[in-house]
Motif scaffolding. Structure first.
Motif, short mmCIF file in Angstrom:
data_model
loop_
_atom_site.label_atom_id
_atom_site.label_comp_id
_atom_site.label_asym_id
_atom_site.label_seq_id
_atom_site.Cartn_x
_atom_site.Cartn_y
_atom_site.Cartn_z
N ARG A 32 0.72 -1.15 0.03
CA ARG A 32 -0.11 0.08 -0.18
C ARG A 32 0.83 1.44 0.10
NH1 ARG A 32 -4.53 2.32 3.71
NH2 ARG A 32 -5.67 3.58 2.10
N MET A 33 2.14 1.16 0.09
CA MET A 33 3.04 2.25 0.10
C MET A 33 2.87 2.79 -1.12
SD MET A 33 4.73 3.22 2.70
CE MET A 33 5.91 4.14 2.42
N GLU A 34 2.47 2.03 -2.30
CA GLU A 34 2.34 2.39 -3.61
C GLU A 34 1.33 3.52 -3.98
OE1 GLU A 34 3.47 2.31 -7.75
OE2 GLU A 34 4.46 1.38 -5.85
N ALA A 35 0.35 3.64 -2.89
CA ALA A 35 -0.73 4.53 -2.87
C ALA A 35 -0.18 6.08 -2.48
CB ALA A 35 -1.86 4.05 -1.68
N LEU A 36 1.14 6.01 -1.76
CA LEU A 36 1.63 7.34 -1.65
C LEU A 36 2.85 7.71 -2.75
CD1 LEU A 36 2.74 6.71 2.07
CD2 LEU A 36 0.74 7.69 1.19
N ASN A 37 2.97 6.71 -4.02
CA ASN A 37 3.79 7.24 -4.94
C ASN A 37 3.02 8.16 -5.77
OD1 ASN A 37 6.20 7.00 -6.34
ND2 ASN A 37 5.58 5.01 -7.50
N ILE A 38 2.36 9.17 -5.45
CA ILE A 38 1.99 10.07 -6.45
C ILE A 38 2.58 11.55 -5.92
CG2 ILE A 38 -0.26 8.70 -6.75
CD1 ILE A 38 -1.49 10.76 -4.52
N PRO A 39 2.63 12.41 -7.16
CA PRO A 39 3.22 13.76 -6.76
C PRO A 39 2.75 14.48 -5.59
CG PRO A 39 2.88 13.55 -8.90
CD PRO A 39 2.23 12.47 -8.47
N MET A 40 3.33 14.98 -4.79
CA MET A 40 2.81 15.93 -3.78
C MET A 40 2.11 16.93 -4.50
SD MET A 40 3.46 15.65 -0.41
CE MET A 40 3.69 17.21 0.41
N GLN A 41 2.50 17.64 -5.42
CA GLN A 41 1.97 18.77 -6.03
C GLN A 41 2.17 18.58 -7.83
OE1 GLN A 41 -0.15 21.03 -6.77
NE2 GLN A 41 0.34 22.83 -5.39
N PRO A 42 0.73 18.23 -8.41
CA PRO A 42 0.63 17.97 -9.60
C PRO A 42 0.46 19.25 -10.51
CG PRO A 42 -1.37 17.22 -8.81
CD PRO A 42 -0.39 17.56 -7.62
N MET A 43 0.13 20.28 -9.73
CA MET A 43 -0.36 21.48 -10.50
C MET A 43 0.62 22.40 -10.94
SD MET A 43 -3.55 20.49 -10.80
CE MET A 43 -4.23 21.97 -11.27
N THR A 44 0.52 23.13 -11.99
CA THR A 44 1.56 24.24 -12.33
C THR A 44 0.82 25.52 -12.74
OG1 THR A 44 1.26 23.44 -14.78
CG2 THR A 44 2.87 22.21 -13.54
N PHE A 45 1.61 26.41 -12.79
CA PHE A 45 1.12 27.90 -13.18
C PHE A 45 0.78 27.91 -14.61
CE2 PHE A 45 3.90 28.65 -9.32
CZ PHE A 45 2.97 29.41 -8.72
N ASP A 46 -0.39 28.67 -14.79
CA ASP A 46 -0.81 28.92 -16.20
C ASP A 46 0.12 30.08 -17.02
OD1 ASP A 46 -2.62 27.02 -15.94
OD2 ASP A 46 -4.26 28.55 -15.12
N GLY A 47 0.53 30.87 -16.46
CA GLY A 47 1.39 31.83 -16.89
C GLY A 47 0.54 32.90 -17.74
N THR A 48 -0.49 33.10 -17.21
CA THR A 48 -1.53 34.07 -17.96
C THR A 48 -1.77 35.44 -17.51
OG1 THR A 48 -3.27 33.25 -16.45
CG2 THR A 48 -3.19 31.92 -18.51
N ASN A 49 -0.74 35.72 -16.53
CA ASN A 49 -0.73 37.14 -16.11
C ASN A 49 0.15 38.13 -17.00
OD1 ASN A 49 1.05 39.29 -14.12
ND2 ASN A 49 -1.22 39.31 -13.91
#
Length: 300
Positions: A32-49
């Motif tokens: 079940r350690m595999e359930a923790l094998n995902i990125p802490m933060q998958p989101m990125t900046f859009d750069g729309t400013n």
């Protein structure tokens, strides 16, 4: 009676894949350690400013597009803020895993090229912070959304560095930071997905403040938790039911003094037979360290 009435649970894991045959079905199951094998933060900046009017909100310019949105857990020293709106000199330090701005408990110190800015005041919204009149050499904050704004252009357009925390110092111990990561980034439930008793043990052993700053997508939830546990000599491992447990390898007497109600034995863990003594790495002399000194908190 159901077909599971006379069976016993021997292992809870994560199904990796299934391979069907003519008469068989082969399942590959991982810990079940595999359930923790995902990125802490998958989101990125859009750069729309873009543009001189600061339009496009707080997603940064094209230079920030595609870069990971940062996250703060615990107390972190010398963190570089993300310039989310260059026109208004606004910087953000903390984002939830869904990409929205997240709160900070405090922004302690702000520097640009070693020059310290002084605190103006906190504003409850980004709009109020954006429209505030902040004197040169000062900074204002919007702690509710983990951001600050400078009152003057930083020298040589240098990076803005700050000491930040997502919670009061007593809530920045390894056990409490790990719990927040599991709940906020993994959506795990205390007592169902991870052990409260194990975290109580870590709290009793060492409640000094720690922190971890996430600024790229390569750090997984498991990696972040292991880094925090390693800092006090602790470990995390799922038991046969899939419950994430925490502990310390120490003498039974010490563990009792730390408040553990019942001693855990290694026999309940599948890796119990793989523990072995290893050389210390000092040219095979195997001389134990006499003294280890840590002179500095981590400079993020």
């Amino acid at each position: 009676a159901g077909y599971t009435d006379s069976t016993n649970l021997s292992f809870t894991g994560v199904l990796a894949f299934a391979k069907p045959g003519w008469q068989t079905l082969t399942l590959t199951v991982k810990s079940r350690m595999e359930a923790l094998n995902i990125p802490m933060q998958p989101m990125t900046f859009d750069g729309t400013n873009q543009g001189t009017g600061g339009s496009g909100g707080y997603e940064g310019s094209s230079e920030l597009a595609g870069k990971t949105k940062p996250q703060v857990f615990g107390r972190c020293m010398n963190v570089t803020g993300a310039l989310v709106n260059a026109f208004y000199l606004m910087y953000a330090f903390n984002f939830s895993r869904d990409g929205t701005q997240a709160p900070l408990y405090q922004i302690y110190n702000v520097y640009v090229k070693g020059v310290r800015y002084t605190f103006d005041q906190d504003y409850t919204t980004m709009a109020l912070l954006q429209n505030a009149s902040i004197a040169a050499g000062k900074y204002g904050t919007c702690l509710a959304l983990g951001a600050l704004r400078l009152g003057s252009v930083p020298a040589s357009n240098g990076s803005v560095v700050a000491d930040v925390a997502d919670a009061p110092e007593p809530a920045c111990s390894v056990s409490q930071v790990v719990q927040r990561i599991l709940q906020q980034n993994g959506s795990f439930v205390a007592g169902i997905d991870f052990s409260n008793d194990g975290l109580y043990l870590l709290e009793a052993f060492n409640n000094c403040p720690v922190g971890i700053y996430i600024s790229d997508s390569s750090t997984s939830i498991g990696s972040a938790i292991n880094q925090l546990c390693d800092s006090i000599g602790a470990w995390v491992c799922p038991d046969q039911t899939g419950l994430f447990d925490f502990g310390l390898i120490d003498s039974p007497a010490n563990l009792v003094l730390l408040g553990q109600q019942s001693l855990m034995t290694l026999n309940k863990y599948h890796w119990k037979d793989t523990i072995e003594k290893q050389p210390t790495g000092d040219d095979s002399l195997n001389i134990p360290a006499y003294n280890v000194i840590l002179n500095h908190t981590k400079n993020w």
